[in-house]
Design an enzyme around this catalytic site. Structure first.
Site, PDB file in Angstrom:
ATOM      1  N   LYS A  26      27.399 -21.040 -59.441  1.00  0.00           N
ATOM      2  CA  LYS A  26      27.123 -20.368 -60.710  1.00  0.00           C
ATOM      3  C   LYS A  26      28.110 -20.834 -61.773  1.00  0.00           C
ATOM      4  CE  LYS A  26      25.809 -16.062 -60.249  1.00  0.00           C
ATOM      5  NZ  LYS A  26      26.171 -14.719 -59.765  1.00  0.00           N
ATOM      6  N   ARG A  96      31.308 -11.804 -62.196  1.00  0.00           N
ATOM      7  CA  ARG A  96      30.191 -12.242 -61.350  1.00  0.00           C
ATOM      8  C   ARG A  96      30.655 -13.083 -60.180  1.00  0.00           C
ATOM      9  NH1 ARG A  96      26.316 -15.338 -65.416  1.00  0.00           N
ATOM     10  NH2 ARG A  96      24.746 -14.711 -63.888  1.00  0.00           N
ATOM     11  N   GLY A 105      21.706 -12.427 -54.312  1.00  0.00           N
ATOM     12  CA  GLY A 105      21.816 -10.992 -54.113  1.00  0.00           C
ATOM     13  C   GLY A 105      22.745 -10.551 -52.996  1.00  0.00           C
ATOM     14  N   MET A 107      26.114 -11.047 -52.792  1.00  0.00           N
ATOM     15  CA  MET A 107      27.442 -10.597 -53.215  1.00  0.00           C
ATOM     16  C   MET A 107      27.309  -9.795 -54.499  1.00  0.00           C
ATOM     17  SD  MET A 107      29.842 -13.766 -52.242  1.00  0.00           S
ATOM     18  CE  MET A 107      28.760 -14.888 -53.065  1.00  0.00           C
ATOM     19  N   ARG A 340      20.187 -22.682 -61.487  1.00  0.00           N
ATOM     20  CA  ARG A 340      20.462 -23.240 -60.157  1.00  0.00           C
ATOM     21  C   ARG A 340      19.182 -23.867 -59.641  1.00  0.00           C
ATOM     22  NH1 ARG A 340      21.025 -17.271 -57.654  1.00  0.00           N
ATOM     23  NH2 ARG A 340      18.861 -16.675 -57.810  1.00  0.00           N
ATOM     24  N   HIS A 456      13.334  -9.345 -54.668  1.00  0.00           N
ATOM     25  CA  HIS A 456      14.141  -9.713 -53.508  1.00  0.00           C
ATOM     26  C   HIS A 456      13.260 -10.194 -52.365  1.00  0.00           C
ATOM     27  CE1 HIS A 456      16.369  -8.801 -49.759  1.00  0.00           C
ATOM     28  NE2 HIS A 456      17.350  -9.346 -50.426  1.00  0.00           N
ATOM     29  N   ARG A 562       4.659 -34.170 -18.753  1.00  0.00           N
ATOM     30  CA  ARG A 562       5.128 -33.459 -17.560  1.00  0.00           C
ATOM     31  C   ARG A 562       3.972 -33.247 -16.602  1.00  0.00           C
ATOM     32  NH1 ARG A 562       8.185 -29.959 -21.937  1.00  0.00           N
ATOM     33  NH2 ARG A 562       6.195 -30.459 -22.862  1.00  0.00           N
ATOM     34  N   ARG A 618       6.415 -38.396 -16.481  1.00  0.00           N
ATOM     35  CA  ARG A 618       7.469 -37.968 -15.568  1.00  0.00           C
ATOM     36  C   ARG A 618       6.853 -37.515 -14.261  1.00  0.00           C
ATOM     37  NH1 ARG A 618      11.155 -32.953 -17.094  1.00  0.00           N
ATOM     38  NH2 ARG A 618       9.272 -31.820 -16.515  1.00  0.00           N
ATOM     39  N   GLU A 746      19.950 -36.513 -17.186  1.00  0.00           N
ATOM     40  CA  GLU A 746      20.086 -35.066 -17.404  1.00  0.00           C
ATOM     41  C   GLU A 746      21.195 -34.465 -16.560  1.00  0.00           C
ATOM     42  OE1 GLU A 746      16.283 -33.285 -16.482  1.00  0.00           O
ATOM     43  OE2 GLU A 746      15.843 -34.852 -15.044  1.00  0.00           O
ATOM     44  N   SER A 765      15.710 -41.708 -20.720  1.00  0.00           N
ATOM     45  CA  SER A 765      15.330 -40.679 -21.669  1.00  0.00           C
ATOM     46  C   SER A 765      16.279 -39.508 -21.446  1.00  0.00           C
ATOM     47  CB  SER A 765      13.885 -40.261 -21.419  1.00  0.00           C
ATOM     48  OG  SER A 765      13.578 -39.150 -22.210  1.00  0.00           O
ATOM     49  N   GLY A 767      17.263 -36.062 -21.120  1.00  0.00           N
ATOM     50  CA  GLY A 767      16.658 -34.738 -20.983  1.00  0.00           C
ATOM     51  C   GLY A 767      17.715 -33.738 -21.387  1.00  0.00           C
ATOM     52  N   THR A 768      17.780 -33.476 -22.703  1.00  0.00           N
ATOM     53  CA  THR A 768      18.943 -32.741 -23.207  1.00  0.00           C
ATOM     54  C   THR A 768      18.931 -31.257 -22.868  1.00  0.00           C
ATOM     55  OG1 THR A 768      17.798 -32.728 -25.319  1.00  0.00           O
ATOM     56  CG2 THR A 768      19.595 -34.302 -25.054  1.00  0.00           C
ATOM     57  N   ASN A 769      17.767 -30.713 -22.475  1.00  0.00           N
ATOM     58  CA  ASN A 769      17.798 -29.304 -22.041  1.00  0.00           C
ATOM     59  C   ASN A 769      18.633 -29.192 -20.779  1.00  0.00           C
ATOM     60  OD1 ASN A 769      16.021 -28.846 -24.086  1.00  0.00           O
ATOM     61  ND2 ASN A 769      14.225 -28.656 -22.768  1.00  0.00           N
ATOM     62  N   ASP A 770      18.260 -29.995 -19.779  1.00  0.00           N
ATOM     63  CA  ASP A 770      19.019 -29.944 -18.536  1.00  0.00           C
ATOM     64  C   ASP A 770      20.425 -30.499 -18.705  1.00  0.00           C
ATOM     65  OD1 ASP A 770      17.681 -28.628 -16.517  1.00  0.00           O
ATOM     66  OD2 ASP A 770      16.293 -30.292 -16.194  1.00  0.00           O
ATOM     67  N   CYS A 832      14.145 -36.606 -25.041  1.00  0.00           N
ATOM     68  CA  CYS A 832      13.059 -35.639 -25.047  1.00  0.00           C
ATOM     69  C   CYS A 832      13.740 -34.278 -24.991  1.00  0.00           C
ATOM     70  CB  CYS A 832      12.109 -35.876 -23.888  1.00  0.00           C
ATOM     71  SG  CYS A 832      12.917 -35.964 -22.295  1.00  0.00           S
ATOM     72  N   TYR A 852      14.183 -43.845 -29.875  1.00  0.00           N
ATOM     73  CA  TYR A 852      13.146 -42.882 -30.281  1.00  0.00           C
ATOM     74  C   TYR A 852      13.557 -41.458 -29.956  1.00  0.00           C
ATOM     75  CZ  TYR A 852      11.707 -42.454 -25.383  1.00  0.00           C
ATOM     76  OH  TYR A 852      11.686 -42.207 -24.044  1.00  0.00           O
TER      77      TYR A 852
HETATM   78  P1  ADP Z   1      23.328 -12.402 -58.863  1.00  0.00           P
HETATM   79  O1  ADP Z   1      23.981 -13.596 -58.284  1.00  0.00           O
HETATM   80  O2  ADP Z   1      23.172 -11.283 -57.924  1.00  0.00           O
HETATM   81  O3  ADP Z   1      22.090 -12.767 -59.630  1.00  0.00           O
HETATM   82  P2  ADP Z   1      24.655 -12.329 -61.376  1.00  0.00           P
HETATM   83  O4  ADP Z   1      26.099 -12.570 -61.473  1.00  0.00           O
HETATM   84  O5  ADP Z   1      23.791 -13.470 -61.730  1.00  0.00           O
HETATM   85  O6  ADP Z   1      24.354 -11.829 -59.919  1.00  0.00           O
HETATM   86  O7  ADP Z   1      24.362 -11.087 -62.306  1.00  0.00           O
HETATM   87  C1  ADP Z   1      23.454 -10.044 -62.078  1.00  0.00           C
HETATM   88  C2  ADP Z   1      22.610  -9.790 -63.328  1.00  0.00           C
HETATM   89  O8  ADP Z   1      23.404  -9.512 -64.465  1.00  0.00           O
HETATM   90  C3  ADP Z   1      21.771 -10.985 -63.676  1.00  0.00           C
HETATM   91  O9  ADP Z   1      20.520 -10.555 -64.096  1.00  0.00           O
HETATM   92  C4  ADP Z   1      22.522 -11.590 -64.828  1.00  0.00           C
HETATM   93  O10 ADP Z   1      21.682 -12.312 -65.667  1.00  0.00           O
HETATM   94  C5  ADP Z   1      23.133 -10.402 -65.514  1.00  0.00           C
HETATM   95  N1  ADP Z   1      24.381 -10.767 -66.187  1.00  0.00           N
HETATM   96  C6  ADP Z   1      25.474 -11.298 -65.637  1.00  0.00           C
HETATM   97  N2  ADP Z   1      26.417 -11.572 -66.537  1.00  0.00           N
HETATM   98  C7  ADP Z   1      25.912 -11.179 -67.729  1.00  0.00           C
HETATM   99  C8  ADP Z   1      26.410 -11.210 -69.065  1.00  0.00           C
HETATM  100  N3  ADP Z   1      27.603 -11.707 -69.364  1.00  0.00           N
HETATM  101  N4  ADP Z   1      25.626 -10.725 -70.040  1.00  0.00           N
HETATM  102  C9  ADP Z   1      24.398 -10.226 -69.735  1.00  0.00           C
HETATM  103  N5  ADP Z   1      23.868 -10.169 -68.511  1.00  0.00           N
HETATM  104  C10 ADP Z   1      24.616 -10.655 -67.507  1.00  0.00           C
HETATM  105 MG    MG Z   2      22.055 -14.267 -60.833  1.00  0.00          MG
HETATM  106 MG    MG Z   3      14.948 -31.742 -16.637  1.00  0.00          MG
END
Ligand code: ADP
Ligand code: MG
Ligand code: MG
Length: 876
Positions: A26, A96, A105, A107, A340, A456, A562, A618, A746, A765, A767-770, A832, A852
């Site tokens: 980010k 953030r 989502g 952290m 991203r 989500h 087999r 085999r 194997e 060949s 035989g990586t399981n065994d 295999c 192979y």
């Molecule tokens: P996550 O990784 O969980 O998306 P973010 O750090 O991106 O967390 O932020 C959560 C929400 O808050 C997102 O919708 C983001 O756009 C918004 N947000 C984060 N920083 C700001 C900011 N400086 N001004 C306005 N909205 C923000």
């Molecule tokens: Mg975000």
């Molecule tokens: Mg075998």
């Protein structure tokens, strides 16, 4: 000490890999956007190194970082002409999280920091918008309360819900400044009650505690689970981004939204996103209000829509990939808050990669590397049969494509529990949250009643390659009684439903499916992959049906056929049993003679399909008792059929019983004790060739594989047997037969003595399981009891039966390869076993210079792509 705090704008070349390591994804991308001249609120990033320091030093933030952060805040104050903590012109900031790779989502983030009882008045006066100021303040108390002080958010949510109920309003936006005033008071009471302290009025305390809380969220349970599932190392840590706030909730000329530069579901080049007028950040993804399609923005705020479109183009050009974007509009001014690489379905990944090659954004090599081979799985499996009868009980948004059937379950824990019992489930939730991650992983598909295409549930499901129908508002879920209603239908926990994430339909019962389409963009990517890869791709297959599927998927041979799987057929098993139960050689030969034509016909079928491609057959491998009847009734049936007594059979079963069958009388040891069995099997192979010749079928050169060899003497003896059998048939049918003889490696001893063994082998060949079982001395079938503990305690990085243990098993493979080739330069080497379809193991095979890989039919395309990637990565 290294630099620890980085300002957004003054950073050059921030998109290289190193800067993501330091700044997190980010932070690096915010800096990059600022550098491109895009509207990014000013801010700075505290490096991931500080996170490492934090955990090593008793969860303390270094003094130096605190001082530098203050300096950076001063700069933001200058730019924005606001002051942090000032009661007339308050600066508000967000804190953030952001790690090297995106963990959506997982952290925490805290918005609106810098508000307190005084500054909120300042904000109100300055913006002449009391409602907005108070709404922002209550959000801060709520988020800070949750993230920093650990108060569960439902305490706050319930207060709002109850208040709305009493007041008789539905939307948050209908609440006035006075309403929020009351709620702020209640919120502060909650904080006081839960923490025995007042909500902090000191803005610097707010800031520092928030930075600490973001670091702490790196080790939250859900973040840890997500890392485990996605193999993200624990030591990476998160960066912290501190940034001036911009507001989408200041009125009707404000908005907030998320967007993808292309359609993440099918890959089409079209803008895809959602937004809400007069709302803040998380409102769109949280599912509290149902957002609008971004395309409608071209009518509501056309100027911003056009600006966004331009920026999307710019970003795609810069990153050469589809972007997932967060933005906010404050009083008709656009601000970019995140970009991203967007998560996408396998189908979208392929379309986008192929399109971008055509648009000359990327090369075809790059396109190959863009696609996660593991996700191809979702494309190769069947989709709903259009002709099948369907009882549609509800519809929702087509959030993640693919069809899935399973028993309805309403909680993540239940889904997990049922998975352990090998049951397939559909997880049905009002909406999902990061705590449900485990259950989503365990379920076959996900159905939610609330939430949009960027909710989500939708994002995570697409990432996992799981079918998902989201926002099916017709369904009413009753968690307590474990039922959901949709119109007149009532579906109870345990009832089977089918969801189609491509159309958004929810159907009653299990709907039949059809073969997938692997033409078009898919076959284009595959043909590019075939241009680059060096490893050949074969399949493990013994039935005509599987062999055909594998050929359609591009298998270039059979790496493992087999023969014992051919014995389990109902008509044959009786002769197999007779053969095993016979006490004399004569009896055994008689039973084998009955099996011969079956086995021969199987080979003819397979040779026909393979049309000249190599086929590794085999010879019989498993311990004989596996074929014997188990229950008393079965024993009776066999007794009748074979004209033996129940007790006779029972005592023979007891005789055959072994303490440790996997290390017992099996593999080539059977061939040594009962040469007539291997003789019959070779006869069947060669007779099949004779017949193919007669039928003018293109001849394969069979590769006859002797299993479980540990000494040169074993293969020497058995090779002779094969040669002699070949001579017999050559004479009898007066044809010239070409074939190879080789062995499976194997057992560790075989790897070590590879040089001697190679004297008698044309191929090895692995035989990586065994080989994994025997190297570790761990039986795969019993490892379930402790494998998790081993992963948990980081003794194993990954399950060694899934991904090859390079340092141990891999070392043996390298030894065998080297020593084998020393004896015989032309020795053909392959693998295999399950690992042949695992991309990480395939990368190893490329480095180990094997010829192979062989995998199950549905993994063949995965292996083709992974093999190309392995080669391209090696060259890099
Ligand atoms: P996550 O990784 O969980 O998306 P973010 O750090 O991106 O967390 O932020 C959560 C929400 O808050 C997102 O919708 C983001 O756009 C918004 N947000 C984060 N920083 C700001 C900011 N400086 N001004 C306005 N909205 C923000
Ligand atoms: Mg975000
Ligand atoms: Mg075998």
């Amino acid at each position: 000490m290294d630099k620890l705090v980085y300002r957004f704008n003054n950073l050059g070349g921030t998109t290289d890999k190193k800067s993501k390591d330091v700044l997190g994804g980010k932070g690096a991308n915010l800096a990059q956007m600022a550098k491109l001249g895009l509207p990014v609120p000013p801010g700075f990033t505290i490096s991931t190194k500080v996170c490492e320091y934090f955990y090593k030093n008793n969860k303390k933030i270094p003094k130096k970082v605190i001082n530098q952060s203050k300096k950076e805040i001063n700069l933001i104050e200058k730019i924005t002409k606001n002051k942090f903590g000032d009661s007339s012109n308050p600066l508000l900031i967000s804190v953030r999280s952001g790690s090297r790779v995106s963990m959506p989502g997982m952290m925490d983030t805290i918005l609106n920091l810098g508000l307190n009882d005084k500054t909120v008045i300042g904000l109100k006066n300055k913006t002449r918008n009391g409602r907005f100021a108070k709404d922002s303040y209550r959000r801060l108390i709520q988020m800070y309360g949750n993230v920093v002080l650990g108060i569960e958010s439902h305490y706050f949510e319930e207060l709002i819900e109850n208040y709305k109920l009493t007041k008789g309003v539905i939307q948050d936006t209908e609440l006035t400044e006075e309403d929020w005033d009351g709620l702020i008071k209640n919120f502060k009471d909650v904080v006081k009650e839960k923490t025995k302290k007042e909500f902090p009025q000191n803005v610097n305390e707010q800031l520092l505690k928030s930075i600490g809380a973001v670091f702490l969220s790196w080790n939250s349970k859900r973040a840890k689970t997500y890392r485990k599932i996605n193999y993200i190392p624990d030591h990476w840590g998160t960066a912290v981004n501190v940034q001036a706030m911009v507001f989408g909730n200041m009125g009707e000329d404000c908005a907030t939204g998320v967007a993808f530069t292309r359609n993440p579901s099918n890959g089409k080049k079209e803008i895809f996103g959602e937004y809400l007028i007069n709302a803040q950040g998380e409102d769109v993804v949280a599912g509290t209000r149902t957002p609008k399609n971004l395309l409608s923005m071209s009518k509501s705020i056309p100027k911003i829509f056009q600006q966004l479109k331009k920026i999307f183009k710019q970003l795609e050009k810069k990153y050469k990939d589809m972007q997932d974007i967060e933005f906010t509009v404050e009083n008709n001014k656009l601000w970019m808050l995140q970009t991203r690489s967007g998560k996408r379905t396998a189908k979208a990944a392929i379309k986008i990669a192929v399109d971008m090659v055509q648009e000359k954004l990327i090369s075809n090599r790059e396109a190959i590397l863009r696609i996660d081979p593991n996700t191809l799985d979702t494309l190769l499996h069947p989709t709903l049969d259009e002709k099948a009868e369907k009882k549609v009980i509800a519809t929702g948004l087509p959030a993640s494509p693919g069809a899935a059937s399973g028993k309805v379950t309403f909680s993540a824990d239940d889904a997990e529990r049922l998975k352990e019992q090998m049951q397939e489930t559909i997880l049905v939730r009002i909406e999902t949250s990061p705590e449900d991650i485990n259950g989503m992983h365990a379920a076959k598909g996900i159905l939610t009643a609330r939430g949009g295409m960027t909710s989500h549930a939708a994002v995570i499901a697409r990432g996992m390659g799981k079918p998902c129908v989201s926002g099916s508002s017709e369904i009413k879920i009753d968690y307590k009684n474990k039922v959901f209603k949709s119109g007149d239908y009532e579906i109870k926990e345990g009832d089977v439903i089918t969801i189609d994430g491509g159309s958004g339909k929810v159907m009653f019962g299990k709907v039949p499916t059809v073969k997938p389409d692997i033409t078009g963009d898919f076959s284009k990517i595959m043909s590019w992959a075939d241009q680059y890869r060096k490893l050949k791709v074969r399949t493990n297959s013994e039935t005509p049906a599987d062999t055909r599927i594998a050929r359609d998927f591009g298998a270039e041979g059979i790496g493992l056929c087999r023969t014992e799987h051919m014995f389990f057929d109902e008509k044959r098993i009786i002769s197999v049993r007779q053969m095993i139960l016979s006490k004399t050689l004569e009896d055994r030969k008689e039973a084998l003679a009955k099996l011969l034509p079956y086995q021969k016909n199987d080979f003819v079928e397979i040779f026909k399909i393979m049309n000249g491609l190599p086929v590794t057959v085999r010879l019989l491998d498993p311990p004989l008792h596996e074929f014997l009847p188990k229950t008393d009734k079965d024993i009776d049936d066999v007794a009748k059929e074979l004209n033996m007594s129940h007790n006779d059979i029972k005592s023979r079963i007891t005789e055959l019983h072994e303490q440790n069958p996997m290390l017992g009388h099996r593999g080539c040891r059977l061939g040594i004790s009962f040469p007539e069995i291997y003789h019959m099997q070779c006869e069947a192979i060669f007779e099949a060739l004779a017949e193919c010749k007669k039928k003018r079928i293109k001849l394969v050169i069979p590769e006859i594989m002797i299993p479980l060899v540990s000494t040169a003497a074993e293969i020497q003896i058995l090779r002779n047997l094969v040669n002699n059998t070949a001579k017999e048939i050559q004479k009898k049918r007066s044809i010239k037969i070409k074939y190879y003889v080789g062995t499976m490696i194997e057992l560790p001893r075989a790897a070590i003595r590879a040089k001697d063994i190679a004297k008698y082998a044309d191929f090895f060949s692995f035989g990586t399981n065994d080989l994994t079982q025997t190297t570790y001395g761990i039986s795969r079938d019993d490892s379930g009891k402790f494998l998790n503990d081993y992963v948990e305690n980081k003794i194993f990085n990954k399950d060694p039966f899934v991904s090859i243990d390079e340092r141990g098993v891999g070392e043996l493979i390298k030894i065998a390869t080297e020593r084998g080739r020393l004896e015989k330069k032309s020795l053909k080497l392959g693998i295999c076993g399950e690992h042949g379809g695992d991309p990480a193991s395939i990368e190893f095979c490329e480095r180990a210079k094997l010829n192979y890989i062989s995998c199950s039919p549905y993994r063949v395309p995965v292996a083709r792509l992974a093999a190309a990637q392995a080669y391209l990565k090696k060259k890099k």
